[in-house]
Design an enzyme around this catalytic site. Structure first.
Site, mmCIF file in Angstrom:
data_model
loop_
_atom_site.group_PDB
_atom_site.id
_atom_site.type_symbol
_atom_site.label_atom_id
_atom_site.label_comp_id
_atom_site.label_asym_id
_atom_site.label_seq_id
_atom_site.Cartn_x
_atom_site.Cartn_y
_atom_site.Cartn_z
ATOM 1 N N HIS A 178 -9.202 -2.689 -4.789
ATOM 2 C CA HIS A 178 -8.108 -2.808 -4.053
ATOM 3 C C HIS A 178 -7.064 -3.748 -4.781
ATOM 4 O O HIS A 178 -6.022 -3.846 -4.481
ATOM 5 C CB HIS A 178 -8.501 -3.557 -2.572
ATOM 6 C CG HIS A 178 -7.527 -3.461 -1.756
ATOM 7 N ND1 HIS A 178 -6.980 -2.549 -0.897
ATOM 8 C CD2 HIS A 178 -6.868 -4.714 -1.583
ATOM 9 C CE1 HIS A 178 -5.899 -2.774 -0.370
ATOM 10 N NE2 HIS A 178 -5.603 -4.276 -0.378
ATOM 11 N N HIS A 225 0.625 -1.251 0.071
ATOM 12 C CA HIS A 225 0.009 0.051 -0.212
ATOM 13 C C HIS A 225 0.753 1.083 0.162
ATOM 14 O O HIS A 225 0.621 2.243 -0.699
ATOM 15 C CB HIS A 225 -0.958 -0.036 1.179
ATOM 16 C CG HIS A 225 -2.005 -1.103 1.270
ATOM 17 N ND1 HIS A 225 -2.548 -1.448 2.371
ATOM 18 C CD2 HIS A 225 -2.170 -2.158 0.264
ATOM 19 C CE1 HIS A 225 -3.278 -2.668 2.170
ATOM 20 N NE2 HIS A 225 -3.078 -2.951 1.083
ATOM 21 N N ASP A 271 -3.279 -3.310 -5.234
ATOM 22 C CA ASP A 271 -2.134 -4.149 -4.867
ATOM 23 C C ASP A 271 -1.222 -4.358 -6.290
ATOM 24 O O ASP A 271 0.051 -4.533 -6.001
ATOM 25 C CB ASP A 271 -2.796 -5.519 -4.405
ATOM 26 C CG ASP A 271 -3.125 -5.465 -2.986
ATOM 27 O OD1 ASP A 271 -2.898 -4.628 -2.380
ATOM 28 O OD2 ASP A 271 -3.890 -6.263 -2.591
ATOM 29 N N HIS A 308 -0.635 -11.582 -5.195
ATOM 30 C CA HIS A 308 0.762 -10.705 -4.969
ATOM 31 C C HIS A 308 1.764 -12.035 -5.610
ATOM 32 O O HIS A 308 2.710 -11.614 -6.125
ATOM 33 C CB HIS A 308 0.816 -10.894 -3.470
ATOM 34 C CG HIS A 308 0.138 -9.647 -2.857
ATOM 35 N ND1 HIS A 308 0.401 -8.384 -3.221
ATOM 36 C CD2 HIS A 308 -0.931 -9.864 -1.897
ATOM 37 C CE1 HIS A 308 -0.320 -7.635 -2.514
ATOM 38 N NE2 HIS A 308 -1.031 -8.477 -1.822
ATOM 39 N N HIS A 350 33.037 -2.099 -49.334
ATOM 40 C CA HIS A 350 32.863 -2.618 -48.048
ATOM 41 C C HIS A 350 31.855 -3.565 -47.926
ATOM 42 O O HIS A 350 30.890 -2.775 -46.996
ATOM 43 C CB HIS A 350 33.300 -1.907 -46.854
ATOM 44 C CG HIS A 350 33.477 -2.306 -45.346
ATOM 45 N ND1 HIS A 350 32.769 -3.013 -44.575
ATOM 46 C CD2 HIS A 350 34.933 -2.692 -44.840
ATOM 47 C CE1 HIS A 350 33.314 -3.578 -43.681
ATOM 48 N NE2 HIS A 350 34.588 -3.336 -43.620
#
Length: 460
Positions: A259, A77, A263, A286, A363
């Site tokens: 919420h 948080h 997270d 998580h 080249h």
């Protein structure tokens, strides 16, 4: 955009959700490139833990970072509030093994940040720019996170539970400017049926009806419910009445989904850089959040500097006419077509490689390849434009090589390629001497690189 830190310290006090301890956490300003670091001031040697995805040691009921035997939990948080507020550098001192839960949201952190103020710093922000789709999934839980390119950091969150009250919900943040009002006030939530197991695991000792949304949606016996209420030191509830058991109403109808989005932001803060990309999260948590953050951290480590974004339709910072005013080089040795980005510390230039380049004649005639030394020359010309652009009357000066180190060539450059050079000052310009690091890209790939020192001399 410059990096930011706090203007001053601020301190918050409250109960730890899992330990039940009274905790004090202090957020302090920090220097550029410091990132987020957490110091355990309650321990003798005051160990410091870098708040990075690879230091996460547990994701059971929150994000826990650790170093050896030292851990700090429930950090998401506070970090979400810092990240969404645009703060890049902060030292966090805490006197316990977790942050205080406060009211279960990030609202108090946001209010404290706004009251304290944000200090702009002297160095540029270093964004993690999403260029390709990144996806992680967990077949066991049905979780899936998809990260897509976007111009800003945006999140779409979708949650699903076997529950009458939140069978499925969604929440969206299209801009971090909405975080303080639309996301930060969303509180953590828990089902009554989970509380007993959490208590048996030694968790949520500080949980109550003021710092979490408690959802009672499966009937328990009155004795069981009374026992839980007594353990949490909250009023007993009629076992026949299902619903939310909180002391105050929901802040939003979809508060649980918001919420979960909060997270996600806290867990993405652990990549160590602000993101430019859109994250679509289905059944986030998580554990899977950290899985994605670790993948991003690996990408950051593998790619020291991200490839510059090249929009062919955008107006250049310097066109070829302006480049010719600053550089003395002319055909066939002017190796920069335009400059697309320039700050105080770095510059991004473009060179389009055509089949008509004169060096392809020898080249090589049967297999045209751009000489590596000319790639380094093009980097140096780009760096010269960065240095000369800082001077008064730049047309009166020229830049000359003094030293070239750490040169590497990784891929061939052939007709049709577009080379993008990113050259950065590695020290302050002193006495006409500039040290720089240059990288050449084709798309997302580093083609060549070098460190070089140049001298700026006034023309006679």
């Amino acid at each position: 955009m410059k990096q930011n830190t706090l203007k001053d310290n601020f301190t918050l006090r409250g109960t730890g959700l899992h330990t039940g301890l009274e905790i004090e956490v202090t957020f302090k300003p920090a220097p550029v490139d410091h990132g987020y670091k957490i110091k355990r001031i309650d321990l003798e040697d005051q160990p410091v833990i870098e708040a990075l995805a690879e230091n996460v040691v547990n994701t059971q009921r929150g994000t826990v970072v650790g170093k050896g035997d030292v851990v700090v939990s429930t950090i998401e948080h506070g970090l979400a509030a810092l990240y969404a507020s645009g703060i890049d550098n902060c030292l966090i001192e805490v006197n316990a093994s977790e942050f205080p839960i406060l009211d279960g949201s990030a609202a108090e952190y946001v209010r404290a940040i706004l009251a304290t103020g944000i200090q702009e710093q002297e160095k540029e922000k270093d964004y993690y720019i999403v260029r390709n789709k990144i996806e992680v999934s967990d077949p066991e839980t049905g979780s899936k996170l998809t990260l897509l390119p976007d111009d800003a950091f945006c999140v779409n969150s979708f949650i699903e539970f076997d529950s009458y009250y939140i069978p499925n919900q969604s929440a969206t943040m299209d801009s971090v400017t909405d975080f303080g009002t639309e996301i930060a006030p969303a509180r953590t939530f828990v089902f009554v049926r989970e509380i007993q197991k959490l208590r048996q695991s030694g968790l949520i000792k500080g949980g109550n009806l003021d710092n979490a949304i408690v959802i009672y949606e499966r009937k328990l016996s009155q004795n069981e419910l009374d026992e839980i209420a007594d353990e949490l030191n909250v009023p007993r509830h009629n076992a026949e009445e299902l619903g939310y058991l909180n002391n105050r109403e929901l802040a939003f109808p979809n508060e649980p989904a918001r919420h979960k989005l909060l997270d996600i932001i806290g867990d993405m803060a652990l990549i160590g850089k602000p993101i430019k990309g859109r994250l679509i999260a289905i059944r986030p948590g998580h554990k899977i959040n950290n899985h994605l953050a670790r993948l991003i951290r690996k990408d950051i480590k593998l790619n020291e500097v991200q490839p510059p974004v090249y929009d062919v339709t955008a107006e250049p910072v310097m066109d070829n006419n302006r480049i010719r005013e600053l550089l003395p080089h002319r055909y066939p040795f002017l190796m920069v077509d335009k400059i697309i980005q320039m700050t105080d510390n770095y510059i991004v230039g473009v060179k389009n490689i055509t089949t008509n380049e004169p060096f392809f004649m020898g080249h090589f005639p049967q297999e045209p390849v751009m000489p590596g030394v000319l790639q380094i020359e093009a980097m140096a010309q780009t760096g010269g434009l960065l240095v000369l652009g800082r001077l008064d009357e730049p047309e009166r000066y020229s830049t000359y090589f003094l030293k070239i180190d750490n040169v590497k060539f990784r891929h061939k450059v052939v007709p049709g390629d577009t080379l993008i050079f990113r050259v950065e000052l590695t020290s302050e310009l002193r006495r006409g001497i500039a040290t720089m690091r240059g990288l050449a890209f084709i798309g997302d790939k580093v083609i060549s690189e070098a460190d070089f020192t140049a001298q700026i001399i006034k023309n006679k």
